[in-house]
Design a protein around this motif. Structure first.
Motif, PDB file in Angstrom:
ATOM      1  N   ARG A  63      48.911  31.315  41.933  1.00  0.00           N
ATOM      2  CA  ARG A  63      47.784  30.385  41.830  1.00  0.00           C
ATOM      3  C   ARG A  63      46.643  31.074  41.099  1.00  0.00           C
ATOM      4  O   ARG A  63      45.620  31.427  41.688  1.00  0.00           O
ATOM      5  N   PRO A  64      46.792  31.273  39.792  1.00  0.00           N
ATOM      6  CA  PRO A  64      45.778  32.056  39.065  1.00  0.00           C
ATOM      7  C   PRO A  64      44.402  31.404  39.054  1.00  0.00           C
ATOM      8  O   PRO A  64      43.390  32.112  39.065  1.00  0.00           O
ATOM      9  N   ARG A  65      44.326  30.095  39.038  1.00  0.00           N
ATOM     10  CA  ARG A  65      43.021  29.434  39.017  1.00  0.00           C
ATOM     11  C   ARG A  65      42.268  29.670  40.328  1.00  0.00           C
ATOM     12  O   ARG A  65      41.081  30.007  40.335  1.00  0.00           O
ATOM     13  N   ILE A  66      42.980  29.481  41.445  1.00  0.00           N
ATOM     14  CA  ILE A  66      42.353  29.729  42.747  1.00  0.00           C
ATOM     15  C   ILE A  66      42.001  31.203  42.889  1.00  0.00           C
ATOM     16  O   ILE A  66      40.936  31.561  43.412  1.00  0.00           O
ATOM     17  N   GLY A  82      41.251  33.298  40.475  1.00  0.00           N
ATOM     18  CA  GLY A  82      40.072  33.581  39.660  1.00  0.00           C
ATOM     19  C   GLY A  82      38.797  33.105  40.323  1.00  0.00           C
ATOM     20  O   GLY A  82      37.766  33.811  40.306  1.00  0.00           O
ATOM     21  N   ALA A  83      38.832  31.926  40.948  1.00  0.00           N
ATOM     22  CA  ALA A  83      37.648  31.416  41.646  1.00  0.00           C
ATOM     23  C   ALA A  83      37.278  32.316  42.815  1.00  0.00           C
ATOM     24  O   ALA A  83      36.084  32.577  43.080  1.00  0.00           O
ATOM     25  N   TYR A 119      37.525  41.761  37.410  1.00  0.00           N
ATOM     26  CA  TYR A 119      37.625  40.461  36.741  1.00  0.00           C
ATOM     27  C   TYR A 119      37.747  40.622  35.227  1.00  0.00           C
ATOM     28  O   TYR A 119      38.556  39.942  34.594  1.00  0.00           O
ATOM     29  N   PRO A 158      41.604  35.325  31.886  1.00  0.00           N
ATOM     30  CA  PRO A 158      40.415  34.543  31.487  1.00  0.00           C
ATOM     31  C   PRO A 158      40.111  34.685  30.002  1.00  0.00           C
ATOM     32  O   PRO A 158      40.427  35.702  29.370  1.00  0.00           O
TER      33      PRO A 158
END
Length: 383
Positions: free
Chosen positions: A64-67, A69-70, A102, A108
């Motif tokens: 779950r890369p989006r979660i 990253g958040a 990050y 990203p």
């Protein structure tokens, strides 16, 4: 199957770098929290929440890369906002470490990285200024955050270059495989062409002669039939010679061009009771098997034409090794009327010879010369 293996190799190549960043970052965070001089429970809640987001990122980054990253952005934003109420620089160090992780992440976009970096830096400096930090402290905080961010960017660039190198290597491997396949197909076409030339010429001519002999035997003309059988025997011998030359060409195991031409004219002179004079000029040099066999076959065709259309006429062959090419001229004296309105061709014919020579970069010219008193065939190949 091969692509999935390649993807696993690509992913595995980045595991050590990611693991190092995770271990170093976690060590810095744990060491910072272990030495923190913080009495506020609220700040400890912020620190532990940030650490929890750190772990969430590493647990979800693959699936779950989006979660993930958040969560990492939140891990940097929380101590940045709370820096005003911190009793020491723990919050700033946590912001720096999380930002370094990050920016080291290759997923990203560059614009997102600079947006997160700028936002966290502004929040940290503004919060610290509200908490009463002086210009010296703010400059130090900026330096620490910028330093760890640059280290993360450097790691990111290293991973991206490694990924590009893997892709280039994969493309190079595919290109080599395609080149090998093209080479195999080219060799198959070459083998098919050699077999076709030998079988189509030898067996085709042999079939015609045998059918003619059978017809003559039915008509009772034994003498003519015997002549046809003798021609068939000569065609069979020539076919065997052609097959041997084709096999030798495929194995790149042929003699030199002057040697092969000498054997050819000697054998042809004996078989047809014809005088064939071969002259070689220039300095002989090695030639690949393909061009060599092509020139020899063109010479054999020219000699066959001479024997067919001008039996008993003397034939001269001149082989010249020039500076950039090799030129062969075969000439025989013959009355032009003997040709009628047709060119003297047999077997492969002029078209077949031109096609074979074109495959090795050569050319062929044929026609009357010396005021229509001779017939000449000229072959030239680059060498």
């Amino acid at each position: 199957m091969s692509e999935s293996r390649g993807e696993r190799r690509d992913a595995a190549s980045f595991v050590p770098a990611s693991l190092v960043m995770q271990i170093v970052g976690l060590g810095l965070l744990v060491g910072t929290l272990a030495t923190a001089r913080e009495d506020s429970i609220a700040m400890w809640v912020v620190y532990l929440s940030s650490l929890a987001c750190w772990f969430v990122f590493h647990f979800l980054v693959e699936h779950r890369p989006r979660i993930a990253g958040a969560a990492l952005v939140l891990a940097a934003a929380m101590p940045a906002v709370a820096a005003a109420w911190a009793d020491d620089s723990t919050a700033v160090i946590m912001v720096s470490v999380v930002l370094g992780r990050y920016t080291a992440w290759r997923l990203p976009r560059t614009s997102a990285i600079w947006l997160v970096f700028g936002g966290c830096l502004v929040l940290t400096l503004a919060s610290s200024a509200v908490g009463g930090s002086g210009l010296g402290d703010l400059a130090g905080y900026t330096l620490v955050i910028l330093l760890l961010t640059l280290l993360g960017l450097n790691q990111r660039q290293y991973q991206l270059r490694a990924e590009q190198a893997e892709q280039l290597l994969h493309q190079n491997t595919l290109m080599q495989q395609e080149q090998a396949q093209v080479a195999v197909l080219g060799e198959r076409a070459r083998i098919a062409r050699e077999i076709h030339d030998v079988l189509a010429h030898s067996l085709g001519a042999l079939s015609v002669q045998l059918k003619a002999a059978d017809s003559l035997l039915e008509a009772g003309d034994v003498s003519a039939a015997r002549d046809r059988v003798q021609r068939s025997n000569r065609l069979a011998d020539e076919g065997l010679a052609e097959a041997s030359a084709a096999v030798a060409a495929l194995r790149d195991d042929v003699a030199s061009l002057p040697e092969m031409l000498t054997d050819l004219v000697d054998q042809f002179g004996r078989d047809h009771h014809t005088v064939v004079r071969l002259t070689t000029t220039g300095t002989p040099r090695p030639l690949p098997s393909g061009p060599t066999v092509a020139v020899v076959r063109a010479t054999r065709e020219a000699l066959t034409n001479a024997a067919k259309h001008a039996p008993g006429s003397e034939v001269t062959a001149l082989l010249d090794y020039g500076p950039g090419s090799i030129r062969l001229e075969v000439r025989n004296d013959i009355p032009r009327a003997s040709f009628g309105n047709d060119r003297p061709v047999s077997g492969y014919g002029l078209i077949g010879m031109r096609e074979r020579l074109a495959l090795v970069g050569g050319t062929l010219e044929a026609g009357p010369g010396d005021g229509d008193r001779t017939w000449r065939l000229v072959v030239e190949i680059p060498a």
